[in-house]
Enzyme design. Sequence first.
Site, short mmCIF file in Angstrom:
data_model
loop_
_atom_site.label_atom_id
_atom_site.label_comp_id
_atom_site.label_asym_id
_atom_site.label_seq_id
_atom_site.Cartn_x
_atom_site.Cartn_y
_atom_site.Cartn_z
N LYS A 71 0.80 -1.23 0.00
CA LYS A 71 0.00 0.00 0.00
C LYS A 71 0.83 1.28 0.00
CE LYS A 71 -4.26 -1.72 2.16
NZ LYS A 71 -5.26 -1.45 3.18
N ASP A 108 -10.07 3.12 2.07
CA ASP A 108 -10.22 2.48 3.38
C ASP A 108 -11.00 3.36 4.36
OD1 ASP A 108 -9.01 0.00 2.95
OD2 ASP A 108 -7.01 0.76 3.40
P1 NAP Z 1 -0.15 -2.05 10.93
O1 NAP Z 1 0.16 -0.85 10.09
O2 NAP Z 1 0.85 -3.17 10.99
O3 NAP Z 1 -0.42 -1.53 12.45
C1 NAP Z 1 -0.60 -2.45 13.49
C2 NAP Z 1 -0.96 -1.69 14.78
O4 NAP Z 1 -1.21 -2.68 15.81
C3 NAP Z 1 0.15 -0.78 15.30
O5 NAP Z 1 -0.44 0.37 15.87
C4 NAP Z 1 0.81 -1.64 16.37
O6 NAP Z 1 1.48 -0.93 17.37
C5 NAP Z 1 -0.39 -2.35 16.95
N1 NAP Z 1 -0.01 -3.54 17.68
C6 NAP Z 1 0.56 -4.67 17.20
N2 NAP Z 1 0.78 -5.55 18.20
C7 NAP Z 1 0.37 -4.94 19.35
C8 NAP Z 1 0.35 -5.30 20.73
N3 NAP Z 1 0.81 -6.50 21.14
N4 NAP Z 1 -0.17 -4.44 21.64
C9 NAP Z 1 -0.63 -3.23 21.23
N5 NAP Z 1 -0.63 -2.82 19.95
C10 NAP Z 1 -0.14 -3.66 19.02
O7 NAP Z 1 -1.52 -2.73 10.50
P2 NAP Z 1 -2.81 -2.05 9.79
O8 NAP Z 1 -2.68 -2.23 8.31
O9 NAP Z 1 -3.00 -0.71 10.35
O10 NAP Z 1 -3.96 -3.05 10.25
C11 NAP Z 1 -4.33 -3.14 11.62
C12 NAP Z 1 -5.52 -4.07 11.80
O11 NAP Z 1 -6.62 -3.59 11.06
C13 NAP Z 1 -5.30 -5.50 11.33
O12 NAP Z 1 -5.94 -6.33 12.27
C14 NAP Z 1 -6.04 -5.56 10.00
O13 NAP Z 1 -6.52 -6.84 9.70
C15 NAP Z 1 -7.18 -4.61 10.25
N6 NAP Z 1 -7.70 -3.98 9.02
C16 NAP Z 1 -9.02 -4.13 8.73
C17 NAP Z 1 -9.54 -3.54 7.59
C18 NAP Z 1 -11.00 -3.71 7.25
O14 NAP Z 1 -11.38 -3.48 6.10
N7 NAP Z 1 -11.84 -4.06 8.19
C19 NAP Z 1 -8.72 -2.79 6.74
C20 NAP Z 1 -7.36 -2.64 7.10
C21 NAP Z 1 -6.85 -3.25 8.24
P3 NAP Z 1 3.06 -0.61 17.25
O15 NAP Z 1 3.13 0.63 16.40
O16 NAP Z 1 3.49 -0.38 18.65
O17 NAP Z 1 3.71 -1.79 16.61
#
Ligand code: NAP
Length: 280
Positions: A71, A108
């Site tokens: 992305k 998104d």
């Molecule tokens: P990302 O950029 O990898 O961000 C992950 C986030 O989760 C970061 O803020 C990270 O914190 C946090 N995190 C990871 N492990 C953690 C822990 N043990 N304790 C607290 N915080 C933690 O991922 P993303 O693309 O934003 O996606 C995040 C989630 O949204 C995923 O579950 C994904 O499946 C979902 N999602 C859903 C949709 C939908 O259409 N419904 C669309 C996009 C994403 P740090 O910065 O500290 O690592």
Amino acid sequence: MAAEQPYRLAGVMGWPVAHSRSPVIHNHWITHHALNGAYVLLPVQPGQLSTALRSLPILGFSGCNLTIPHKVEALKSVDRIDPLAQRIGAVNTVVVAPDGSLTGLNTDGFGYIQSLYEAHPSWKANAGPITVVGAGGAARAIIVSLIENGARDIRITNRSFDKAYGMAQELGPEVQAVAWGERHGALAGINLLVNTTNQGMHGEHALDLLLDQLPVGALVSDIIYVPLETPLLAAARLRGNPTVNGLGMLLHQARPAFAAWFGVMPDVTPALYTKVRATL
Ligand code: NAP
């Protein structure tokens, strides 16, 4: 008749990509609107994105979606970037123009906002403070879209504080970073809570967040859709808060992309929910 229409192709580039529900969504709409075309999985390895995107017009594609890990990288590989995608700093949809040039969009945030309206039509972005947990790519798309929709008081808290702080500095005075250690208190007086971390996803721990200070009228949303009800949503429901899961965001983000490629703005219907739920 479908046979008289041009054959249109679209797909999703990701690595890995086999788990994507996007083919189910888009092929449902292709059938529903009696269009001639298909939406396919496009496994594209990191490092190959630019070559893959430049192949789209050659292969007759109308465009594609992008998922992990492409992305952000896509910003460098398209000819035009929509201002909203620029602000979000990521592209989830690429549209091929008739001259073969590529435009990058991000749908998104639109999907997220639409999912709230669908579940709670009277919801308003400017009705009170909002707390966003997490500061990854999804959080950024959601915060930019909340601001576009009128939100004026957004608290962001993240395990790694520097990311929350950087996002708050960059996105404007509407966004304030809250230290991770103070996250529980960041729920006081809010109107909307959204979890954008992976915590609560199938195979992960539950989000470590105490809801004691959350007003009982606040909407609680989680963008995770496996499981549909995360521990956060279950806890919120049990104390009487209205909740929204992440499936609506997934379905609604697909609509503007489909419209750009196939020329029809599709609807998210109960039949589509049933079909996608069956894959979870
Ligand atoms: P990302 O950029 O990898 O961000 C992950 C986030 O989760 C970061 O803020 C990270 O914190 C946090 N995190 C990871 N492990 C953690 C822990 N043990 N304790 C607290 N915080 C933690 O991922 P993303 O693309 O934003 O996606 C995040 C989630 O949204 C995923 O579950 C994904 O499946 C979902 N999602 C859903 C949709 C939908 O259409 N419904 C669309 C996009 C994403 P740090 O910065 O500290 O690592």
